[in-house]
Design a protein around this motif. Sequence first.
Motif: not given
Lengths: 113, 111
Positions: B7-18
């Motif tokens: 994607p153009q941008a992504v927001i994750l919480r600590e511990g999540e995968d992308a």
Amino acid sequence: DAGVIQSPRHEVTEMGQEVTLRCKPISGHDYLFWYRQTMMRGLELLIYFNNNVPIDDSGMPEDRFSAKMPNASFSTLKIQPSEPRDSAVYFCASSGTEGNIQYFGAGTRLSVL
Amino acid sequence: QQPVQSPQAVILREGEDAVINCSSSKALYSVHWYRQKHGEAPVFLMILLKGGEQKGHEKISASFNEKKQQSSLYLTASQLSYSGTYFCGTAFKTSYDKVIFGPGTSLSVIP
């Protein structure tokens, strides 16, 4: 090694002035790349050299831009005359024998008023 | 010739995968991945040269499907230090020493 060294780190100039950006690649690297980074256009390759010889300058925006590499340890990117739309961060990168891994300098932030 | 990233941008919480994807319309020789933190220079992560090759760097790995002209970057158990813009760079078989960078994917990891 000190890495790729660029100077100056910041340059503020007025429209119409000549600007010269400098780059010292990592010793022993035979490729040198000049990039321009803006929010609108991202990271654009301007020109690259192999063994001091320009290989591809198709990314140079117009005749106002020129680049030289007089020896293996020094390259310049010159803009004459400069225009406000030239404002950007200019990166120099070099690569050697590690299969095209590019090491970037810290960049020169150019502001043309 | 610029590769497409998503994607153009992504927001994750600590511990999540992308997963960040990169694709090209031309036959690829190699795919390069770099990360750039705000106000800093891009830093090399990994290079993939062969079809189907996978490489790893800490908890970051990547795959390269030469047939589909696609690469994916996998970030597992994300850390705050992973925040930054991720660029894929592509080199073509006709000019393998010339890398064209994609527009970048902004990744933000929040506590």
